[in-house]
Design a protein around this motif. Sequence first.
Motif, PDB file in Angstrom:
ATOM      1  N   LEU A  80      47.003  44.449  42.035  1.00 30.31           N
ATOM      2  CA  LEU A  80      46.607  43.338  41.177  1.00 30.31           C
ATOM      3  C   LEU A  80      46.059  43.869  39.861  1.00 30.31           C
ATOM      4  O   LEU A  80      45.481  44.953  39.808  1.00 30.31           O
ATOM      5  N   THR A  81      46.198  43.085  38.804  1.00 32.13           N
ATOM      6  CA  THR A  81      45.527  43.392  37.547  1.00 32.13           C
ATOM      7  C   THR A  81      45.042  42.088  36.934  1.00 32.13           C
ATOM      8  O   THR A  81      45.595  41.013  37.190  1.00 32.13           O
ATOM      9  N   ALA A  82      43.983  42.191  36.121  1.00 33.81           N
ATOM     10  CA  ALA A  82      43.403  41.023  35.460  1.00 33.81           C
ATOM     11  C   ALA A  82      42.563  41.504  34.293  1.00 33.81           C
ATOM     12  O   ALA A  82      42.120  42.655  34.258  1.00 33.81           O
ATOM     13  N   PRO A  83      42.302  40.636  33.290  1.00 34.43           N
ATOM     14  CA  PRO A  83      41.342  40.988  32.241  1.00 34.43           C
ATOM     15  C   PRO A  83      39.967  41.252  32.849  1.00 34.43           C
ATOM     16  O   PRO A  83      39.639  40.746  33.920  1.00 34.43           O
ATOM     17  N   ILE A 129      53.670  45.483  33.457  1.00 36.53           N
ATOM     18  CA  ILE A 129      53.664  45.125  34.869  1.00 36.53           C
ATOM     19  C   ILE A 129      54.748  45.863  35.645  1.00 36.53           C
ATOM     20  O   ILE A 129      54.519  46.305  36.780  1.00 36.53           O
ATOM     21  N   VAL A 130      55.911  46.037  35.036  1.00 34.79           N
ATOM     22  CA  VAL A 130      57.007  46.703  35.731  1.00 34.79           C
ATOM     23  C   VAL A 130      56.735  48.198  35.840  1.00 34.79           C
ATOM     24  O   VAL A 130      56.790  48.785  36.923  1.00 34.79           O
ATOM     25  N   GLU A 131      56.412  48.844  34.723  1.00 36.94           N
ATOM     26  CA  GLU A 131      56.186  50.289  34.743  1.00 36.94           C
ATOM     27  C   GLU A 131      54.976  50.665  35.592  1.00 36.94           C
ATOM     28  O   GLU A 131      54.964  51.718  36.232  1.00 36.94           O
ATOM     29  N   ASP A 132      53.951  49.820  35.606  1.00 40.97           N
ATOM     30  CA  ASP A 132      52.743  50.117  36.367  1.00 40.97           C
ATOM     31  C   ASP A 132      52.824  49.638  37.810  1.00 40.97           C
ATOM     32  O   ASP A 132      51.851  49.730  38.557  1.00 40.97           O
ATOM     33  N   ALA A 133      53.993  49.115  38.214  1.00 42.71           N
ATOM     34  CA  ALA A 133      54.239  48.669  39.587  1.00 42.71           C
ATOM     35  C   ALA A 133      53.211  47.642  40.043  1.00 42.71           C
ATOM     36  O   ALA A 133      52.713  47.686  41.158  1.00 42.71           O
ATOM     37  N   ILE A 134      52.889  46.701  39.150  1.00 38.79           N
ATOM     38  CA  ILE A 134      51.942  45.641  39.475  1.00 38.79           C
ATOM     39  C   ILE A 134      52.663  44.544  40.247  1.00 38.79           C
ATOM     40  O   ILE A 134      53.755  44.106  39.866  1.00 38.79           O
ATOM     41  N   ASP A 135      52.054  44.077  41.321  1.00 38.41           N
ATOM     42  CA  ASP A 135      52.633  42.982  42.102  1.00 38.41           C
ATOM     43  C   ASP A 135      52.237  41.618  41.567  1.00 38.41           C
ATOM     44  O   ASP A 135      53.019  40.665  41.617  1.00 38.41           O
ATOM     45  N   LEU A 136      50.998  41.513  41.060  1.00 43.63           N
ATOM     46  CA  LEU A 136      50.479  40.226  40.627  1.00 43.63           C
ATOM     47  C   LEU A 136      49.502  40.467  39.485  1.00 43.63           C
ATOM     48  O   LEU A 136      48.527  41.196  39.647  1.00 43.63           O
ATOM     49  N   ALA A 137      49.773  39.872  38.327  1.00 39.51           N
ATOM     50  CA  ALA A 137      48.925  40.052  37.151  1.00 39.51           C
ATOM     51  C   ALA A 137      48.342  38.699  36.755  1.00 39.51           C
ATOM     52  O   ALA A 137      49.086  37.772  36.423  1.00 39.51           O
ATOM     53  N   PHE A 138      47.023  38.586  36.798  1.00 37.02           N
ATOM     54  CA  PHE A 138      46.369  37.363  36.352  1.00 37.02           C
ATOM     55  C   PHE A 138      46.211  37.426  34.842  1.00 37.02           C
ATOM     56  O   PHE A 138      45.886  38.472  34.276  1.00 37.02           O
ATOM     57  N   PHE A 139      46.419  36.295  34.187  1.00 37.67           N
ATOM     58  CA  PHE A 139      46.700  36.314  32.754  1.00 37.67           C
ATOM     59  C   PHE A 139      46.124  35.075  32.095  1.00 37.67           C
ATOM     60  O   PHE A 139      46.218  33.974  32.632  1.00 37.67           O
ATOM     61  N   LEU A 140      45.511  35.274  30.931  1.00 40.92           N
ATOM     62  CA  LEU A 140      45.060  34.173  30.087  1.00 40.92           C
ATOM     63  C   LEU A 140      45.869  34.190  28.803  1.00 40.92           C
ATOM     64  O   LEU A 140      45.909  35.208  28.113  1.00 40.92           O
ATOM     65  N   GLY A 141      46.519  33.085  28.477  1.00 42.83           N
ATOM     66  CA  GLY A 141      47.274  33.046  27.234  1.00 42.83           C
ATOM     67  C   GLY A 141      48.655  32.463  27.446  1.00 42.83           C
ATOM     68  O   GLY A 141      48.913  31.717  28.387  1.00 42.83           O
ATOM     69  N   GLU A 142      49.558  32.836  26.545  1.00 45.31           N
ATOM     70  CA  GLU A 142      50.932  32.334  26.587  1.00 45.31           C
ATOM     71  C   GLU A 142      51.852  33.454  27.047  1.00 45.31           C
ATOM     72  O   GLU A 142      52.102  34.405  26.312  1.00 45.31           O
ATOM     73  N   PRO A 143      52.375  33.384  28.275  1.00 50.88           N
ATOM     74  CA  PRO A 143      53.290  34.437  28.736  1.00 50.88           C
ATOM     75  C   PRO A 143      54.585  34.407  27.936  1.00 50.88           C
ATOM     76  O   PRO A 143      55.163  33.346  27.717  1.00 50.88           O
ATOM     77  N   ALA A 144      55.004  35.586  27.473  1.00 55.92           N
ATOM     78  CA  ALA A 144      56.190  35.653  26.616  1.00 55.92           C
ATOM     79  C   ALA A 144      57.347  36.413  27.248  1.00 55.92           C
ATOM     80  O   ALA A 144      58.463  36.335  26.764  1.00 55.92           O
ATOM     81  N   ASP A 145      57.097  37.161  28.306  1.00 58.87           N
ATOM     82  CA  ASP A 145      58.111  38.033  28.881  1.00 58.87           C
ATOM     83  C   ASP A 145      58.958  37.263  29.888  1.00 58.87           C
ATOM     84  O   ASP A 145      58.492  36.912  30.970  1.00 58.87           O
ATOM     85  N   SER A 146      60.215  36.981  29.524  1.00 61.37           N
ATOM     86  CA  SER A 146      61.090  36.214  30.398  1.00 61.37           C
ATOM     87  C   SER A 146      61.525  37.000  31.623  1.00 61.37           C
ATOM     88  O   SER A 146      62.127  36.434  32.533  1.00 61.37           O
ATOM     89  N   ALA A 147      61.243  38.319  31.656  1.00 59.60           N
ATOM     90  CA  ALA A 147      61.600  39.129  32.818  1.00 59.60           C
ATOM     91  C   ALA A 147      60.592  38.972  33.945  1.00 59.60           C
ATOM     92  O   ALA A 147      60.754  39.564  35.009  1.00 59.60           O
ATOM     93  N   LEU A 148      59.556  38.162  33.715  1.00 58.13           N
ATOM     94  CA  LEU A 148      58.508  37.977  34.712  1.00 58.13           C
ATOM     95  C   LEU A 148      58.429  36.506  35.127  1.00 58.13           C
ATOM     96  O   LEU A 148      58.723  35.608  34.340  1.00 58.13           O
ATOM     97  N   LYS A 149      58.027  36.277  36.370  1.00 59.18           N
ATOM     98  CA  LYS A 149      57.817  34.921  36.859  1.00 59.18           C
ATOM     99  C   LYS A 149      56.386  34.488  36.566  1.00 59.18           C
ATOM    100  O   LYS A 149      55.442  35.238  36.816  1.00 59.18           O
ATOM    101  N   TRP A 150      56.233  33.279  36.057  1.00 53.24           N
ATOM    102  CA  TRP A 150      54.925  32.752  35.686  1.00 53.24           C
ATOM    103  C   TRP A 150      54.553  31.612  36.615  1.00 53.24           C
ATOM    104  O   TRP A 150      55.345  30.701  36.852  1.00 53.24           O
ATOM    105  N   ARG A 151      53.339  31.674  37.165  1.00 51.72           N
ATOM    106  CA  ARG A 151      52.815  30.592  37.983  1.00 51.72           C
ATOM    107  C   ARG A 151      51.502  30.134  37.386  1.00 51.72           C
ATOM    108  O   ARG A 151      50.520  30.881  37.375  1.00 51.72           O
ATOM    109  N   LYS A 152      51.470  28.940  36.895  1.00 52.19           N
ATOM    110  CA  LYS A 152      50.264  28.419  36.254  1.00 52.19           C
ATOM    111  C   LYS A 152      49.241  28.011  37.302  1.00 52.19           C
ATOM    112  O   LYS A 152      49.574  27.393  38.312  1.00 52.19           O
ATOM    113  N   ILE A 153      47.988  28.376  37.057  1.00 49.10           N
ATOM    114  CA  ILE A 153      46.884  27.957  37.919  1.00 49.10           C
ATOM    115  C   ILE A 153      46.142  26.785  37.288  1.00 49.10           C
ATOM    116  O   ILE A 153      45.892  25.777  37.947  1.00 49.10           O
ATOM    117  N   ALA A 154      45.797  26.891  36.016  1.00 51.08           N
ATOM    118  CA  ALA A 154      45.042  25.820  35.358  1.00 51.08           C
ATOM    119  C   ALA A 154      45.007  26.076  33.858  1.00 51.08           C
ATOM    120  O   ALA A 154      45.315  27.177  33.389  1.00 51.08           O
TER     121      ALA A 154
END
Length: 297
Positions: free
Chosen positions: A96-99, A134-159
């Motif tokens: 996992l990764t997060a700010p 996320i890909v190079e660092d082999a991250i499974d799940l990255a928590f994120f604040l902001g506007e996701p721009a990378d179309s190679a990743l799946k985005w799941r909105k929490i709130a």
Amino acid sequence: MSYLESLRVFVRVVELGSITAGGRDLRLSPAVASNRIKDLENRFGLRLLNRTTRKLMPTEIGRAFYDHARRVIETLDEAEALIGSFSGRPQGVIRLTAPLGLGRRLIAPLVPPFCAANPGVEIRLRLSDRNVNIVEDAIDLAFFLGEPADSALKWRKIADCPRVLVAAPAYLAREGTPEGPDDLAGHNCLLLRYPRSPEYFWTLQTPEGPRKMMVQGRFDTDDGDVLTGWALDGHGIANRPRYDVAEDLAAGRLVEVLADHRPLPAQFGCLTPHRRLQDPKVRLFADHAVRELRPLF
């Protein structure tokens, strides 16, 4: 250690550019990681990595071998995920990764109860306000604040995460309270910045719609907690997620300014790499996070 485990070491060493970093990521000492690389090279009678005092790079054959080895590891991980989906007993590591601030306050508390309910799972949580690959660092799940721009990743909105402009009472007594967005030009705005940071402006809500403000300040940092600390110490105005400063606002240590022109809320969610089969344990942790965190916003 098995041949497949040696492949994992080789793949992570190439991706992280260091035997020490690759070993640390897999909880191995540099000596053990180095021996795993040597075992592979001895097995094939070929040098896979060029080592210098300053950097490590795969040889031509090492690069080709890495591409195949990575696919082998991905296929194995997908096979294990398939078995886990049938067994109902999640196994293995979730990265996992997060700010920093979000990770400390919201994500870290999720880990112990999840692991208690799923004793076969290990969590490796890495916190940073810097952008991560996320890909190079082999991250499974990255928590994120902001506007996701990378179309190679799946985005799941929490709130949607409300943001507020805050300052200490002592700062406002000394410098005055801004009455409108234009007044920010006369204030020391505390800025979250890091290499390639997009946050060189604040977007505020106005009756005419969102307005981009090119704010300036003498302090900037890549650590959100440092930013909040500067605001608490009376050094300027900060743009912070409300959850991050809620206790300080309630206690009067910080005061909201321009409440009629709040910053646009940030999307809060999680990113995962696109894969043919999502690992059930990763999906399980994402469901856990949504269930526990969505009510907080």
